[in-house]
Write a protein that holds these residues in place. Structure first.
Motif, PDB file in Angstrom:
ATOM      1  N   GLN A  83       0.816  -1.212   0.000  1.00  0.00           N
ATOM      2  CA  GLN A  83       0.000   0.000   0.000  1.00  0.00           C
ATOM      3  C   GLN A  83       0.854   1.269   0.000  1.00  0.00           C
ATOM      4  O   GLN A  83       1.857   1.364   0.699  1.00  0.00           O
ATOM      5  N   ILE A  84       0.415   2.252  -0.797  1.00  0.00           N
ATOM      6  CA  ILE A  84       1.012   3.588  -0.829  1.00  0.00           C
ATOM      7  C   ILE A  84      -0.101   4.618  -0.783  1.00  0.00           C
ATOM      8  O   ILE A  84      -1.282   4.268  -0.869  1.00  0.00           O
ATOM      9  N   ILE A  85       0.267   5.878  -0.680  1.00  0.00           N
ATOM     10  CA  ILE A  85      -0.714   6.964  -0.751  1.00  0.00           C
ATOM     11  C   ILE A  85      -0.338   7.905  -1.890  1.00  0.00           C
ATOM     12  O   ILE A  85       0.805   7.953  -2.329  1.00  0.00           O
ATOM     13  N   GLU A 112      -1.035   8.111  -5.190  1.00  0.00           N
ATOM     14  CA  GLU A 112      -1.057   7.746  -6.607  1.00  0.00           C
ATOM     15  C   GLU A 112      -1.568   6.320  -6.748  1.00  0.00           C
ATOM     16  O   GLU A 112      -1.548   5.547  -5.800  1.00  0.00           O
ATOM     17  N   ARG A 149      -0.344   3.805  -8.587  1.00  0.00           N
ATOM     18  CA  ARG A 149       0.705   2.779  -8.603  1.00  0.00           C
ATOM     19  C   ARG A 149       2.068   3.452  -8.611  1.00  0.00           C
ATOM     20  O   ARG A 149       2.245   4.506  -9.237  1.00  0.00           O
ATOM     21  N   CYS A 158       3.810  -0.756  -5.838  1.00  0.00           N
ATOM     22  CA  CYS A 158       2.946  -0.442  -4.709  1.00  0.00           C
ATOM     23  C   CYS A 158       1.699   0.239  -5.261  1.00  0.00           C
ATOM     24  O   CYS A 158       1.751   0.894  -6.302  1.00  0.00           O
ATOM     25  N   CYS A 194      -2.315   2.234  -4.307  1.00  0.00           N
ATOM     26  CA  CYS A 194      -3.328   2.715  -3.383  1.00  0.00           C
ATOM     27  C   CYS A 194      -4.563   1.831  -3.608  1.00  0.00           C
ATOM     28  O   CYS A 194      -4.588   1.000  -4.517  1.00  0.00           O
ATOM     29  N   SER A 224      -6.437   8.465  -9.780  1.00  0.00           N
ATOM     30  CA  SER A 224      -7.699   7.927  -9.283  1.00  0.00           C
ATOM     31  C   SER A 224      -8.282   6.977 -10.324  1.00  0.00           C
ATOM     32  O   SER A 224      -8.002   7.102 -11.510  1.00  0.00           O
ATOM     33  N   SER A 270     -10.149   6.610  -2.302  1.00  0.00           N
ATOM     34  CA  SER A 270      -8.788   7.144  -2.287  1.00  0.00           C
ATOM     35  C   SER A 270      -8.514   7.972  -1.034  1.00  0.00           C
ATOM     36  O   SER A 270      -7.406   7.960  -0.501  1.00  0.00           O
ATOM     37  N   ASN A 297      -7.859   5.566   1.793  1.00  0.00           N
ATOM     38  CA  ASN A 297      -6.510   5.050   1.638  1.00  0.00           C
ATOM     39  C   ASN A 297      -5.480   6.065   2.141  1.00  0.00           C
ATOM     40  O   ASN A 297      -4.588   5.736   2.926  1.00  0.00           O
ATOM     41  N   ASP A 298      -5.621   7.303   1.704  1.00  0.00           N
ATOM     42  CA  ASP A 298      -4.632   8.327   2.040  1.00  0.00           C
ATOM     43  C   ASP A 298      -4.770   8.831   3.475  1.00  0.00           C
ATOM     44  O   ASP A 298      -3.914   9.580   3.947  1.00  0.00           O
TER      45      ASP A 298
END
Length: 137
Positions: free
Chosen positions: A22-24, A26, A28, A37, A39, A72, A114, A117-118
């Motif tokens: 997982q990332i925030i 973007e 990928r 990684c 989102c 997104s 999103s 996630n963020d």
């Protein structure tokens, strides 16, 4: 209670798996070590790609209809995750989020995937929230 469609089940399974880091910020990110990684909406896009509804070009997702996005997920005709599926009603989110988390969203009626996630929700938490959202009557 509505039943989940095949695409929704696949998204929930992917979010609950250990296959995605997982990332925030973007959809990928391709790392120098060869890992990717994602989102939560990036996971949705990756599931769409696995079903043949698009493909990744580096860190950008391109739907089979030519729509390009990097930040997104946008709905794709035929892939059964629509715009409404990308939002969680605030009243339902309150069952999962702490009062502190809820205060960060302000006075909104729905929160986009999103944003969850963020805001620090894990993929597993997002899957639980989406499953409840998608199966509510």
């Amino acid at each position: 209670m509505p039943e989940l469609n095949d695409h929704q089940r696949a998204v929930l399974g992917a979010l609950r798996s250990s296959a995605y880091n997982q990332i925030i910020g973007e959809l990928r990110d391709n790392r120098a070590d060869g890992t990717s990684c994602f989102c939560a909406e990036g996971v949705i896009a990756d599931v769409a790609a696995n079903y043949g509804f698009g493909e990744w070009t580096g860190e950008t997702f391109c739907s089979k209809y030519g729509d390009i996005t990097a930040f997104s997920f946008e709905p794709i005709e035929g892939f059964n995750i629509d715009r409404g599926d990308l939002y969680v009603p605030s009243r339902l989110l309150g069952q999962f989020a702490t009062p502190e988390q809820m205060s960060t969203f302000g006075r909104v009626t729905a929160v986009r995937v999103s944003t969850l996630n963020d805001s620090g929700f894990t993929f597993a938490q997002i899957a639980d929230i989406l499953e409840r959202t998608w199966t509510r009557a």
